[in-house]
Design a protein around this motif. Structure first.
Motif, PDB file in Angstrom:
ATOM      1  N   MET A   1       0.768 -12.764   2.082  1.00  0.00           N
ATOM      2  CA  MET A   1       1.810 -11.939   2.687  1.00  0.00           C
ATOM      3  C   MET A   1       1.874 -10.572   1.992  1.00  0.00           C
ATOM      4  SD  MET A   1       3.691 -12.272   5.192  1.00  0.00           S
ATOM      5  CE  MET A   1       5.029 -11.506   5.990  1.00  0.00           C
ATOM      6  N   MET A   2       1.527 -10.548   0.697  1.00  0.00           N
ATOM      7  CA  MET A   2       1.541  -9.294  -0.060  1.00  0.00           C
ATOM      8  C   MET A   2       0.505  -8.319   0.501  1.00  0.00           C
ATOM      9  SD  MET A   2       3.156  -8.097  -2.638  1.00  0.00           S
ATOM     10  CE  MET A   2       3.147  -7.765  -4.345  1.00  0.00           C
ATOM     11  N   ILE A   3      -0.660  -8.843   0.830  1.00  0.00           N
ATOM     12  CA  ILE A   3      -1.704  -7.993   1.424  1.00  0.00           C
ATOM     13  C   ILE A   3      -1.238  -7.472   2.773  1.00  0.00           C
ATOM     14  CG2 ILE A   3      -4.056  -7.970   2.331  1.00  0.00           C
ATOM     15  CD1 ILE A   3      -4.801 -10.013   0.201  1.00  0.00           C
ATOM     16  N   ALA A   4      -0.568  -8.315   3.534  1.00  0.00           N
ATOM     17  CA  ALA A   4      -0.087  -7.916   4.863  1.00  0.00           C
ATOM     18  C   ALA A   4       0.931  -6.790   4.750  1.00  0.00           C
ATOM     19  CB  ALA A   4       0.521  -9.110   5.586  1.00  0.00           C
ATOM     20  N   ARG A   5       1.850  -6.896   3.806  1.00  0.00           N
ATOM     21  CA  ARG A   5       2.851  -5.829   3.629  1.00  0.00           C
ATOM     22  C   ARG A   5       2.206  -4.520   3.204  1.00  0.00           C
ATOM     23  NH1 ARG A   5       6.969  -9.505   0.560  1.00  0.00           N
ATOM     24  NH2 ARG A   5       7.932 -10.526   2.326  1.00  0.00           N
ATOM     25  N   ARG A   6       1.270  -4.620   2.256  1.00  0.00           N
ATOM     26  CA  ARG A   6       0.589  -3.394   1.807  1.00  0.00           C
ATOM     27  C   ARG A   6      -0.224  -2.772   2.927  1.00  0.00           C
ATOM     28  NH1 ARG A   6      -2.779  -4.677  -3.163  1.00  0.00           N
ATOM     29  NH2 ARG A   6      -2.025  -6.775  -2.981  1.00  0.00           N
ATOM     30  N   ALA A   7      -0.897  -3.594   3.720  1.00  0.00           N
ATOM     31  CA  ALA A   7      -1.696  -3.080   4.833  1.00  0.00           C
ATOM     32  C   ALA A   7      -0.805  -2.412   5.875  1.00  0.00           C
ATOM     33  CB  ALA A   7      -2.511  -4.205   5.457  1.00  0.00           C
ATOM     34  N   ASP A   8       0.345  -3.026   6.171  1.00  0.00           N
ATOM     35  CA  ASP A   8       1.272  -2.456   7.149  1.00  0.00           C
ATOM     36  C   ASP A   8       1.849  -1.135   6.642  1.00  0.00           C
ATOM     37  OD1 ASP A   8       2.876  -2.718   9.657  1.00  0.00           O
ATOM     38  OD2 ASP A   8       4.519  -2.690   8.197  1.00  0.00           O
ATOM     39  N   THR A   9       2.258  -1.110   5.395  1.00  0.00           N
ATOM     40  CA  THR A   9       2.811   0.125   4.817  1.00  0.00           C
ATOM     41  C   THR A   9       1.769   1.234   4.814  1.00  0.00           C
ATOM     42  OG1 THR A   9       4.255  -1.190   3.396  1.00  0.00           O
ATOM     43  CG2 THR A   9       3.920   1.105   2.779  1.00  0.00           C
ATOM     44  N   ARG A  10       0.557   0.900   4.437  1.00  0.00           N
ATOM     45  CA  ARG A  10      -0.518   1.893   4.408  1.00  0.00           C
ATOM     46  C   ARG A  10      -0.838   2.399   5.815  1.00  0.00           C
ATOM     47  NH1 ARG A  10      -6.738   0.792   2.658  1.00  0.00           N
ATOM     48  NH2 ARG A  10      -7.514   2.852   3.222  1.00  0.00           N
ATOM     49  N   ALA A  11      -0.851   1.493   6.786  1.00  0.00           N
ATOM     50  CA  ALA A  11      -1.148   1.890   8.166  1.00  0.00           C
ATOM     51  C   ALA A  11      -0.076   2.841   8.696  1.00  0.00           C
ATOM     52  CB  ALA A  11      -1.248   0.652   9.058  1.00  0.00           C
ATOM     53  N   ARG A  12       1.187   2.527   8.438  1.00  0.00           N
ATOM     54  CA  ARG A  12       2.271   3.391   8.907  1.00  0.00           C
ATOM     55  C   ARG A  12       2.242   4.758   8.220  1.00  0.00           C
ATOM     56  NH1 ARG A  12       5.446   0.926  12.285  1.00  0.00           N
ATOM     57  NH2 ARG A  12       5.360  -1.328  12.399  1.00  0.00           N
ATOM     58  N   ALA A  13       1.996   4.759   6.927  1.00  0.00           N
ATOM     59  CA  ALA A  13       1.944   6.025   6.197  1.00  0.00           C
ATOM     60  C   ALA A  13       0.750   6.869   6.628  1.00  0.00           C
ATOM     61  CB  ALA A  13       1.892   5.757   4.697  1.00  0.00           C
ATOM     62  N   ASP A  14      -0.415   6.236   6.750  1.00  0.00           N
ATOM     63  CA  ASP A  14      -1.607   6.974   7.172  1.00  0.00           C
ATOM     64  C   ASP A  14      -1.440   7.536   8.580  1.00  0.00           C
ATOM     65  OD1 ASP A  14      -2.827   6.552   4.784  1.00  0.00           O
ATOM     66  OD2 ASP A  14      -4.266   5.057   5.506  1.00  0.00           O
ATOM     67  N   PHE A  15      -0.887   6.730   9.480  1.00  0.00           N
ATOM     68  CA  PHE A  15      -0.729   7.204  10.850  1.00  0.00           C
ATOM     69  C   PHE A  15       0.219   8.392  10.917  1.00  0.00           C
ATOM     70  CE2 PHE A  15       1.283   7.157  15.047  1.00  0.00           C
ATOM     71  CZ  PHE A  15       0.162   7.356  15.822  1.00  0.00           C
ATOM     72  N   ALA A  16       1.323   8.326  10.193  1.00  0.00           N
ATOM     73  CA  ALA A  16       2.270   9.450  10.194  1.00  0.00           C
ATOM     74  C   ALA A  16       1.610  10.704   9.621  1.00  0.00           C
ATOM     75  CB  ALA A  16       3.504   9.090   9.386  1.00  0.00           C
ATOM     76  N   ALA A  65      -7.218  -3.597  10.787  1.00  0.00           N
ATOM     77  CA  ALA A  65      -8.388  -3.089  10.071  1.00  0.00           C
ATOM     78  C   ALA A  65      -8.124  -3.042   8.570  1.00  0.00           C
ATOM     79  CB  ALA A  65      -8.758  -1.698  10.592  1.00  0.00           C
ATOM     80  N   TYR A  66      -6.942  -2.582   8.175  1.00  0.00           N
ATOM     81  CA  TYR A  66      -6.607  -2.498   6.753  1.00  0.00           C
ATOM     82  C   TYR A  66      -6.456  -3.889   6.132  1.00  0.00           C
ATOM     83  CZ  TYR A  66      -5.753   2.549   7.006  1.00  0.00           C
ATOM     84  OH  TYR A  66      -5.882   3.917   7.139  1.00  0.00           O
ATOM     85  N   TYR A  67      -5.917  -4.843   6.880  1.00  0.00           N
ATOM     86  CA  TYR A  67      -5.743  -6.201   6.377  1.00  0.00           C
ATOM     87  C   TYR A  67      -7.104  -6.803   6.042  1.00  0.00           C
ATOM     88  CZ  TYR A  67      -4.176 -11.058   6.148  1.00  0.00           C
ATOM     89  OH  TYR A  67      -3.908 -12.337   5.742  1.00  0.00           O
ATOM     90  N   ALA A  68      -8.065  -6.633   6.936  1.00  0.00           N
ATOM     91  CA  ALA A  68      -9.404  -7.154   6.680  1.00  0.00           C
ATOM     92  C   ALA A  68     -10.066  -6.396   5.522  1.00  0.00           C
ATOM     93  CB  ALA A  68     -10.260  -7.038   7.942  1.00  0.00           C
ATOM     94  N   GLU A  69      -9.836  -5.103   5.444  1.00  0.00           N
ATOM     95  CA  GLU A  69     -10.418  -4.275   4.385  1.00  0.00           C
ATOM     96  C   GLU A  69      -9.868  -4.652   3.010  1.00  0.00           C
ATOM     97  OE1 GLU A  69      -9.710   0.284   3.218  1.00  0.00           O
ATOM     98  OE2 GLU A  69     -10.557   0.017   5.229  1.00  0.00           O
ATOM     99  N   MET A  70      -8.598  -5.056   2.952  1.00  0.00           N
ATOM    100  CA  MET A  70      -7.952  -5.391   1.678  1.00  0.00           C
ATOM    101  C   MET A  70      -8.213  -6.834   1.238  1.00  0.00           C
ATOM    102  SD  MET A  70      -4.266  -3.586   1.952  1.00  0.00           S
ATOM    103  CE  MET A  70      -4.067  -1.824   1.865  1.00  0.00           C
ATOM    104  N   GLY A  71      -8.974  -7.564   2.016  1.00  0.00           N
ATOM    105  CA  GLY A  71      -9.340  -8.919   1.603  1.00  0.00           C
ATOM    106  C   GLY A  71      -8.560 -10.021   2.285  1.00  0.00           C
ATOM    107  N   GLY A  72      -7.835  -9.708   3.336  1.00  0.00           N
ATOM    108  CA  GLY A  72      -7.097 -10.731   4.073  1.00  0.00           C
ATOM    109  C   GLY A  72      -8.048 -11.541   4.933  1.00  0.00           C
ATOM    110  N   TYR A  73      -7.791 -12.844   5.038  1.00  0.00           N
ATOM    111  CA  TYR A  73      -8.653 -13.727   5.829  1.00  0.00           C
ATOM    112  C   TYR A  73      -7.913 -14.175   7.071  1.00  0.00           C
ATOM    113  CZ  TYR A  73     -11.530 -13.880   1.663  1.00  0.00           C
ATOM    114  OH  TYR A  73     -12.302 -13.519   0.601  1.00  0.00           O
ATOM    115  N   GLY A  74      -8.659 -14.280   8.153  1.00  0.00           N
ATOM    116  CA  GLY A  74      -8.087 -14.761   9.401  1.00  0.00           C
ATOM    117  C   GLY A  74      -7.267 -13.690  10.095  1.00  0.00           C
TER     118      GLY A  74
END
Length: 135
Positions: A1-16, A65-74
């Protein structure tokens, strides 16, 4: 779940950030991956009627894309970080605080201060007096 939160935060920040750079006509300096995401955002924006829907769909794609890049599985889990109402304006007007009255510690009114010009004039008179005295 930690990877998911970081990926979501990064995606939102990068997109903005990318969206603002695109508005300032600097999209050519972005990475190819960023340019692809912005292009998919523009096509979604033309297809859908809402900017919010296009933004969320693009952020979802970036999140995967970020979730898979950060090592998230599935499949990435859902992260609820979207506010219920989109924020339209978060800028507050600058207001100057009212001046605080200066009070002396013993309760009396503060003594008026000497102006700078008067102090300078006194120093000049003292300097000239000392020069004339030493002659």
């Amino acid at each position: 779940m930690m990877i998911a939160r970081r990926a979501d935060t990064r995606a939102r920040a990068d997109f903005a950030t990318w969206k603002m750079i695109a508005k300032l006509n600097g999209a050519s300096g972005l990475t190819p991956q960023a340019q692809e995401f912005l292009a998919s955002y523009k096509t979604r924006l033309e297809q859908t009627s809402s900017e919010h829907e296009a933004t969320e769909a693009t952020i979802g794609e970036m999140y995967k894309a970020y979730y898979a890049e950060m090592g998230g599985y599935g499949a990435p889990p859902e992260v609820k970080s979207v506010p219920t109402e989109p924020v339209t304006d978060n800028v507050t007007a600058f207001r100057r605080l009212p001046p605080k009255p200066k009070a002396a510690p013993n309760g009396q009114a503060a003594k008026p201060r000497l102006p700078v010009a008067l102090i300078f004039a006194c120093l000049c008179v003292i300097y000239i007096g000392i020069r004339l005295y030493l002659r």
